[in-house]
Design a protein around this motif. Structure first.
Motif, PDB file in Angstrom:
ATOM      1  N   HIS A   1       0.848  -1.315  -0.086  1.00 22.56           N
ATOM      2  CA  HIS A   1       0.007  -0.052   0.068  1.00 22.56           C
ATOM      3  C   HIS A   1       0.942   1.294   0.043  1.00 22.56           C
ATOM      4  CE1 HIS A   1      -3.711  -2.472   0.585  1.00 22.56           C
ATOM      5  NE2 HIS A   1      -3.131  -2.909   1.883  1.00 22.56           N
ATOM      6  N   ASP A   2       0.334   2.482  -0.744  1.00 24.71           N
ATOM      7  CA  ASP A   2       0.957   3.400  -0.791  1.00 24.71           C
ATOM      8  C   ASP A   2       0.846   4.225   0.579  1.00 24.71           C
ATOM      9  OD1 ASP A   2       2.086   6.160  -0.990  1.00 24.71           O
ATOM     10  OD2 ASP A   2       0.806   6.519  -2.996  1.00 24.71           O
ATOM     11  N   ARG A   3       1.659   4.692   1.503  1.00 25.61           N
ATOM     12  CA  ARG A   3       1.828   5.152   2.590  1.00 25.61           C
ATOM     13  C   ARG A   3       1.120   6.719   2.803  1.00 25.61           C
ATOM     14  NH1 ARG A   3       5.728   4.614   6.009  1.00 25.61           N
ATOM     15  NH2 ARG A   3       7.208   3.352   4.587  1.00 25.61           N
TER      16      ARG A   3
ATOM     17  N   ASP B   1      -1.536   7.390   0.299  1.00 30.29           N
ATOM     18  CA  ASP B   1      -2.989   7.195  -0.437  1.00 30.29           C
ATOM     19  C   ASP B   1      -3.830   7.302   0.927  1.00 30.29           C
ATOM     20  OD1 ASP B   1      -5.084   6.730  -1.746  1.00 30.29           O
ATOM     21  OD2 ASP B   1      -4.329   4.763  -2.337  1.00 30.29           O
TER      22      ASP B   1
ATOM     23  N   VAL C   1      -6.932   8.510   0.963  1.00 31.81           N
ATOM     24  CA  VAL C   1      -8.348   8.218   0.381  1.00 31.81           C
ATOM     25  C   VAL C   1      -8.545   6.775   0.631  1.00 31.81           C
ATOM     26  CG1 VAL C   1      -9.692   7.836  -1.510  1.00 31.81           C
ATOM     27  CG2 VAL C   1      -8.489  10.099  -1.202  1.00 31.81           C
ATOM     28  N   SER C   2      -7.753   5.597   0.140  1.00 26.73           N
ATOM     29  CA  SER C   2      -8.016   4.384   0.292  1.00 26.73           C
ATOM     30  C   SER C   2      -8.013   4.044   1.866  1.00 26.73           C
ATOM     31  CB  SER C   2      -6.926   3.518  -0.492  1.00 26.73           C
ATOM     32  OG  SER C   2      -6.980   3.456  -1.624  1.00 26.73           O
ATOM     33  N   LYS C   3      -7.186   4.795   2.640  1.00 17.14           N
ATOM     34  CA  LYS C   3      -7.248   4.533   4.183  1.00 17.14           C
ATOM     35  C   LYS C   3      -8.642   4.630   4.677  1.00 17.14           C
ATOM     36  CE  LYS C   3      -2.587   5.689   4.705  1.00 17.14           C
ATOM     37  NZ  LYS C   3      -1.369   6.532   5.653  1.00 17.14           N
TER      38      LYS C   3
ATOM     39  N   SER D   1       2.687  15.081  -1.318  1.00 17.71           N
ATOM     40  CA  SER D   1       1.467  15.764  -2.462  1.00 17.71           C
ATOM     41  C   SER D   1       1.880  17.266  -2.758  1.00 17.71           C
ATOM     42  CB  SER D   1      -0.011  15.625  -1.827  1.00 17.71           C
ATOM     43  OG  SER D   1       0.290  16.154  -0.459  1.00 17.71           O
TER      44      SER D   1
ATOM     45  N   THR E   1       3.985  17.069  -5.634  1.00 19.57           N
ATOM     46  CA  THR E   1       3.453  16.558  -6.927  1.00 19.57           C
ATOM     47  C   THR E   1       2.705  18.073  -7.433  1.00 19.57           C
ATOM     48  OG1 THR E   1       2.831  14.312  -5.918  1.00 19.57           O
ATOM     49  CG2 THR E   1       1.519  15.154  -7.528  1.00 19.57           C
TER      50      THR E   1
ATOM     51  N   SER F   1      -9.357  13.514   0.627  1.00 20.72           N
ATOM     52  CA  SER F   1      -9.924  12.738   1.670  1.00 20.72           C
ATOM     53  C   SER F   1     -11.478  13.190   1.791  1.00 20.72           C
ATOM     54  CB  SER F   1      -9.437  12.376   2.827  1.00 20.72           C
ATOM     55  OG  SER F   1      -8.111  11.759   2.758  1.00 20.72           O
TER      56      SER F   1
ATOM     57  N   GLU G   1     -13.543  12.449  -1.116  1.00 22.48           N
ATOM     58  CA  GLU G   1     -14.095  11.117  -1.018  1.00 22.48           C
ATOM     59  C   GLU G   1     -15.285  10.756   0.013  1.00 22.48           C
ATOM     60  OE1 GLU G   1     -13.931   7.244  -2.442  1.00 22.48           O
ATOM     61  OE2 GLU G   1     -12.892   8.986  -3.480  1.00 22.48           O
TER      62      GLU G   1
ATOM     63  N   VAL H   1     -13.749   3.204  -4.167  1.00 24.00           N
ATOM     64  CA  VAL H   1     -12.472   2.389  -3.493  1.00 24.00           C
ATOM     65  C   VAL H   1     -13.062   1.284  -3.075  1.00 24.00           C
ATOM     66  CG1 VAL H   1     -10.523   2.426  -2.248  1.00 24.00           C
ATOM     67  CG2 VAL H   1     -11.073   4.895  -3.248  1.00 24.00           C
TER      68      VAL H   1
END
Length: 365
Positions: free
Chosen positions: A3-5, A7, A9-11, A258, A261, A341, A344, A355
């Motif tokens: 997992h991307d630490r 990420d 949103v997925s968490k 981020s 990015t 987040s 989401e 997700v």
């Protein structure tokens, strides 16, 4: 599964936190935060010119007894993760070792953001209980470190920090990160001083120390807007990171924040929000000696203060406070790592979250 630490949103979809995530998505008050940022003290032993918390330093700390009681209250509220941060230097408080024990033994994940100068004094607890320790180094050599992270006497303690990181790398159970904030400033004589040329050197050092990851970040101004940099500087950073990619393995990662990015995409210093309530404020909070705030971006902002953890117990404070006092469309035009987040959570409220469910893997939302 890897997992991307970062990420975030997925968490949100992890089963252990899902009931409160649904509450937050619906706009209902939660029974308590899932994640707490905790500043044990506002004291720091360094005197970094670019410190974003410079105006808030050396203005108090929790007593050791109150800090220990706070840890117990955090446990009682079902918090899943705590980040010891600042403000000041969290490891400078003599009560931090006890907090690490209380939280760790209760099964709460603990992250620590530190300048690294006091790792040795806290080594047993950090090694045993910290899920991760991220050290803000921002340099690859002692000379550059001294320009951007001098101690109170103007000296470079780079070698001490590196040695402390080696000690922790040898004993840790959790992850160890080397953080590099890309910085530039103009001196009084007009010279531009920067650290960007040492990204590769620092990444190589992080790998040699035994760190698990090397994170590169862009700089914020005092209002948390991302400081824009010349494209040639950003290109230099990217070239160095491309070369550093040869170091990556299952045991060592390069991590882009981020903020970096955002610089690459030339998104600008503002990040507009169309929503007027931060739903993440129901899932995260910041506790400091000067007050409890809706989030770390508003540390020290009286308009975002929801209570006083010195005088009030945390469960009562949470029950009585209004986490909706901040309007993101008005008050949060800076870059927020949890903007995605919040978007989401709006989708989850509409039933359009996309997700897939995941196992519990990282409680640091």
């Amino acid at each position: 599964m890897t997992h991307d630490r970062l990420d975030l949103v997925s968490k949100l979809y992890q089963p252990a936190g899902w009931p409160r995530v649904l509450q937050a998505a619906s706009g209902a008050p939660t029974s308590g935060p899932l994640v707490v940022d905790l500043d044990p003290t506002t004291f720091c032993d360094l005197a970094c010119p670019e410190c974003i918390s410079g105006k808030l330093l050396n203005q108090g700390r929790f007593t050791p007894d109150r800090l220990a009681a706070l840890a117990e209250e955090i446990v009682s509220m079902g918090v899943r993760a705590v980040v010891l941060i600042g403000g000041g230097e969290p490891l400078a408080h003599r009560g931090t070792r006890r907090v690490l024990r209380v939280l760790g033994e209760a099964g709460i994940a603990v992250g620590v953001v530190t300048n690294g100068t006091m790792i040795r004094q806290n080594l047993p607890e950090l090694a045993q209980y910290a899920s991760w320790v991220r050290v803000s180094v921002d340099a690859g050599t002692a000379d550059t470190y001294g320009r951007f992270r001098p101690d109170r006497k103007g000296r470079s303690v780079f070698d001490k920090v590196v040695e402390n990181m080696r000690l922790l790398a040898a004993e840790k159970r959790g992850a160890l990160g080397y953080s590099f904030l890309v910085m530039s400033r103009q001196e009084s004589d007009g010279r531009i001083v920067t650290n960007h040329h040492e990204v590769l050197t620092a990444a190589e050092l992080a790998h040699d120390i035994g760190c698990d990851y090397f994170e590169t970040k862009a700089m914020f101004d005092d209002d948390h807007h991302i400081v824009q940099v010349p494209q040639e500087l950003l290109a230099s950073v990217d070239r160095q990171l491309a070369e550093a990619a040869r170091l990556e393995s299952d045991r060592f990662q390069l991590v882009d924040s981020s903020t970096l990015t955002s610089l690459r995409s030339q998104a600008g210093s503002d990040q507009r929000k169309e929503y007027d309530r931060c739903r993440i404020a129901e899932l995260r909070t910041l506790i400091t000696p000067s007050g409890v705030y809706v989030c770390s971006y508003h540390r020290g902002n009286p308009l975002a203060r929801i209570g006083d953890a010195v005088t009030d117990d945390l469960p009562t404070l949470w029950q009585r406070s209004d986490r909706g006092i901040v309007d993101p469309s008005r008050d949060c035009r800076f870059h927020c790592a949890r903007h995605g987040s919040n978007l989401e959570l709006e989708r989850i409220a509409r039933g359009t979250g996309d997700v897939p469910p995941v196992d519990d893997y990282d409680p640091f939302l």
